[in-house]
Write a protein that holds these residues in place. Structure first.
Motif, short mmCIF file in Angstrom:
data_model
loop_
_atom_site.label_atom_id
_atom_site.label_comp_id
_atom_site.label_asym_id
_atom_site.label_seq_id
_atom_site.Cartn_x
_atom_site.Cartn_y
_atom_site.Cartn_z
N MET A 80 -43.97 -10.01 6.39
CA MET A 80 -43.93 -10.10 7.96
C MET A 80 -42.93 -10.64 8.09
O MET A 80 -42.42 -11.90 8.01
N MET A 81 -42.08 -10.19 9.35
CA MET A 81 -40.93 -11.03 10.18
C MET A 81 -41.46 -10.80 11.68
O MET A 81 -41.89 -9.93 11.94
N PHE A 82 -41.22 -11.94 12.67
CA PHE A 82 -41.55 -11.90 13.69
C PHE A 82 -40.57 -12.38 14.70
O PHE A 82 -39.28 -13.08 14.22
N TRP A 83 -40.32 -11.61 15.77
CA TRP A 83 -39.29 -12.04 16.83
C TRP A 83 -39.91 -12.64 18.02
O TRP A 83 -40.92 -12.07 18.60
N TYR A 84 -39.57 -13.82 18.23
CA TYR A 84 -39.76 -14.63 19.68
C TYR A 84 -38.84 -14.61 20.68
O TYR A 84 -37.69 -14.60 20.35
N ARG A 85 -39.20 -14.89 21.99
CA ARG A 85 -38.49 -15.28 22.98
C ARG A 85 -38.85 -16.52 23.76
O ARG A 85 -39.94 -16.76 23.81
N GLN A 86 -37.86 -17.27 24.07
CA GLN A 86 -37.92 -18.47 24.73
C GLN A 86 -37.09 -18.52 25.80
O GLN A 86 -36.02 -18.92 25.67
N GLN A 87 -37.95 -18.55 26.94
CA GLN A 87 -36.97 -18.49 28.29
C GLN A 87 -37.05 -19.93 28.49
O GLN A 87 -37.75 -20.90 28.21
N PRO A 88 -35.98 -20.03 29.42
CA PRO A 88 -35.72 -21.70 29.71
C PRO A 88 -37.09 -22.34 30.31
O PRO A 88 -37.31 -21.95 31.17
N GLY A 89 -36.93 -23.57 29.60
CA GLY A 89 -37.99 -24.47 29.91
C GLY A 89 -39.56 -23.97 29.48
O GLY A 89 -40.46 -24.64 29.98
N GLN A 90 -39.41 -23.02 28.93
CA GLN A 90 -41.08 -22.07 28.30
C GLN A 90 -41.08 -22.44 26.99
O GLN A 90 -40.27 -22.78 26.21
N SER A 91 -42.48 -21.92 26.55
CA SER A 91 -42.82 -21.78 25.31
C SER A 91 -42.27 -20.57 24.45
O SER A 91 -41.65 -19.76 25.39
N ALA A 123 -42.50 -9.10 19.06
CA ALA A 123 -43.08 -8.07 18.00
C ALA A 123 -42.97 -8.45 16.70
O ALA A 123 -42.41 -9.53 16.36
N THR A 124 -43.65 -7.83 15.76
CA THR A 124 -43.87 -8.14 14.24
C THR A 124 -43.21 -6.95 13.89
O THR A 124 -43.56 -5.92 13.85
N ALA A 125 -42.33 -7.17 12.70
CA ALA A 125 -41.61 -6.17 12.01
C ALA A 125 -42.09 -5.97 10.40
O ALA A 125 -41.95 -7.21 9.82
N ASN A 126 -42.61 -5.05 10.02
CA ASN A 126 -43.15 -4.85 8.80
C ASN A 126 -41.97 -4.00 8.16
O ASN A 126 -41.49 -3.01 8.85
N GLN A 127 -41.47 -4.37 7.11
CA GLN A 127 -40.74 -3.39 6.19
C GLN A 127 -41.32 -1.89 5.85
O GLN A 127 -42.58 -1.61 5.55
N GLY A 128 -40.65 -0.82 6.50
CA GLY A 128 -41.17 0.49 6.34
C GLY A 128 -42.13 0.93 7.30
O GLY A 128 -42.51 2.20 7.10
N SER A 129 -42.25 0.37 8.01
CA SER A 129 -42.83 0.80 9.42
C SER A 129 -42.36 0.37 10.58
O SER A 129 -41.59 -0.53 10.84
N GLU A 130 -42.67 0.99 11.70
CA GLU A 130 -42.51 0.70 13.15
C GLU A 130 -42.96 -0.77 13.44
O GLU A 130 -44.03 -1.14 13.27
#
Lengths: 112, 113
Positions: B31-42, B47-54
């Motif tokens: 599992m690989m995960f992508w996060y965003r952190q806007q200024p001053g926020q948590s 999304a969650t990225a699995n190998q071999g699938s969307e």
């Protein structure tokens, strides 16, 4: 994942213990308590996690109440470098890799 | 513990362009995960990225805006498309070890003019 409640900010004197509380009153039986911290401009860093027993590692101690509805992260001798935002997260871990949901965290300021 | 290399560390982009962020891990992870952190926020999970699938996107995030690739077990990319100033944030990739601990890259600071 269950929600957590943390105070938005805390101060601590350098060299003293920092006790960071977290409420997770809706935690389920299979959910762990995780603590992370984020020092400015860096990615979050894992600190410790536990299920029901108290845990200790080289960074901190985690005290979980018997009913598991709250916990406390203890930094035994806070230093200036411990100034960071501390996130308490509850999460059910399984092989599907449930994601961590970050709340607002506690901004800990360690003062000289 | 996993070591994550994330590139670029920062970028300044013009609105309407796209930025692709790379995440390289020193071990194979499911599992690989992508996060965003806007200024001053948590942090907010994109999304969650699995190998071999969307990738699986969280509410409020769509594939057209945030296409993700996961060609193998050690690498992933996140593209932020059609940039606007509201996309100015820190973007972080993370991976999970066998004990459920997340490890994070150092983040990509994106500024959109």
């Amino acid at each position: 994942d269950a929600k957590t409640t943390q105070p938005p900010s805390m101060d601590c004197a350098e060299g003293r213990a920092a006790n960071l509380p977290c409420n997770h009153s809706t935690i389920s039986g299979n959910e762990y308590v995780y603590w992370y911290r984020q020092i400015h401009s860096q990615g979050p860093q894992y600190i410790i996690h536990g299920l029901k027993n108290n845990e200790t590692n080289e960074m901190a101690s985690l005290i979980i109440t018997e009913d598991r509805k709250s916990s406390t992260l203890i930094l035994p001798h806070a230093t200036l470098r411990d100034t960071a935002v501390y996130y308490c997260i509850v999460r059910a871990y399984n092989n599907a890799g449930n994601m961590l949901t970050f709340g607002g965290g506690t901004r800990l300021m360690v003062k000289p | 513990s996993a070591v994550i290399s994330q590139k670029p560390s920062r970028d300044i982009c013009q609105r309407g362009t796209s930025l692709t962020i790379q995440c390289q891990v020193d071990s194979q992870v499911t599992m690989m995960f992508w996060y965003r952190q806007q200024p001053g926020q948590s942090l907010t999970l994109i999304a969650t990225a699995n190998q071999g699938s969307e990738a699986t996107y969280e509410s409020g995030f769509v594939i057209d805006k945030f296409p993700i690739s996961r060609p193998n077990l050690t690498f992933s990319t996140l593209t932020v498309s059609n940039l606007s100033p509201e996309d100015s944030s820190i973007y972080l990739c993370s991976v999970e070890d066998a004990r459920g601990k997340l490890f994070f890259g150092s983040g990509t600071q994106l500024s959109v003019l």
